[in-house]
Write an enzyme that holds these catalytic residues in place. Sequence first.
Site, mmCIF file in Angstrom:
data_model
loop_
_atom_site.group_PDB
_atom_site.id
_atom_site.type_symbol
_atom_site.label_atom_id
_atom_site.label_comp_id
_atom_site.label_asym_id
_atom_site.label_seq_id
_atom_site.Cartn_x
_atom_site.Cartn_y
_atom_site.Cartn_z
ATOM 1 C CG HIS A 37 56.576 -14.093 39.404
ATOM 2 N ND1 HIS A 37 56.164 -13.089 40.336
ATOM 3 C CD2 HIS A 37 57.284 -15.042 40.255
ATOM 4 C CE1 HIS A 37 56.418 -13.473 41.469
ATOM 5 N NE2 HIS A 37 56.965 -14.612 41.525
ATOM 6 C CE LYS A 151 63.593 -11.745 44.901
ATOM 7 N NZ LYS A 151 63.280 -11.847 46.228
ATOM 8 C CD GLN A 155 63.410 -20.816 46.301
ATOM 9 O OE1 GLN A 155 62.883 -20.606 47.137
ATOM 10 N NE2 GLN A 155 63.133 -20.066 45.224
ATOM 11 C CB SER A 187 60.483 -8.967 46.261
ATOM 12 O OG SER A 187 60.080 -9.780 47.316
HETATM 13 O O1 PAF Z 1 60.374 -18.949 45.200
HETATM 14 C C1 PAF Z 1 59.621 -18.878 45.298
HETATM 15 O O2 PAF Z 1 58.355 -18.325 45.032
HETATM 16 C C2 PAF Z 1 58.945 -20.334 46.103
HETATM 17 O O3 PAF Z 1 59.887 -20.680 47.048
HETATM 18 C C3 PAF Z 1 58.701 -21.420 45.177
HETATM 19 C C4 PAF Z 1 59.828 -21.909 44.458
HETATM 20 C C5 PAF Z 1 57.510 -21.210 44.277
HETATM 21 C C6 PAF Z 1 58.312 -22.616 46.136
HETATM 22 O O4 PAF Z 1 57.148 -22.684 46.907
#
Ligand code: PAF
Length: 286
Positions: A37, A151, A155, A187
């Site tokens: 992050h 990762k 999505q 993760s």
């Molecule tokens: O990848 C994530 O942590 C979640 O799917 C996100 C993009 C913050 C949406 O809640």
Amino acid sequence: MKLVHGIDELRSLRAEWQAAGERVALVPTMGNLHAGHLSLVEQVRPVADRTVVSIFVNPLQFAPGEDFERYPRTLTEDMAQLEPLAPDVVFAPSVEAMYPRGYPIATNVVVNGLVERFCGEFRAGHFVGAATVVTILLNLVRPDVAIFGEKDYQQLLVFRTMARELHMPVEILSGPTVREDNGLAMSSRNRYLSAEERDRAAMLRRELLAAARALKRGVRDFRALETAARAHLVTAGFEPQYFDIVAPDLGPALPEDDDFVILAAAVLGAARLIDNIRLDDPALDA
Ligand code: PAF
């Protein structure tokens, strides 16, 4: 760095930035931040005047029986980790603020054709919930750019398609997967692993590397590569959900192609691990 819980406060800050002609970046997260992050926050800082990190554990994207209740909520630690990166705002709304009339909500963002397979097959409603909350966050923050980790490859494709097809005025960026020393993709759910499982979990990455190397050597028996990898994972105590070689747009891999992505998900102990590899991964040249 300002911690904002309320939507009205967020909107008024956004209006100030708009009036000043400032460019805004959004890093959506569910908190319990790790180096992956933080690398996304670092990546967007040079491309925007203002950075918003959202922290919201979104109930809509957890399938029944999943870990919504026990998902780690660590706002104080997250704030401490973000401090050196100094994003302008950490937006951490409550579930009530995001879904004032409760949830599920009537509006769903469904990216047909991308959400049915892979993670979508094993996590009912997951991508609809994720695409819906990201749409809400994009509407609230109205960023010029938003960034997501590679990762979660499927999505990322869902969000890119959604933004393109809905003409959302946002550029979707992606950041490379950050890994532990043993190769395990970072993760928030890795904290469900014991120390021994954390070591073993790195095998998922090794299987992806092995299959990717075979593809680079010209092997095109996709099913044999997938079956071998799944069998190795089962022998090591994983419950593989999928290990699939596909085209980068998630369409079928064709023998004449030379660009692929390998997507994998497997349960180990109490953790569900996902990872993927592209053939330009620098580790393949090492
Ligand atoms: O990848 C994530 O942590 C979640 O799917 C996100 C993009 C913050 C949406 O809640």
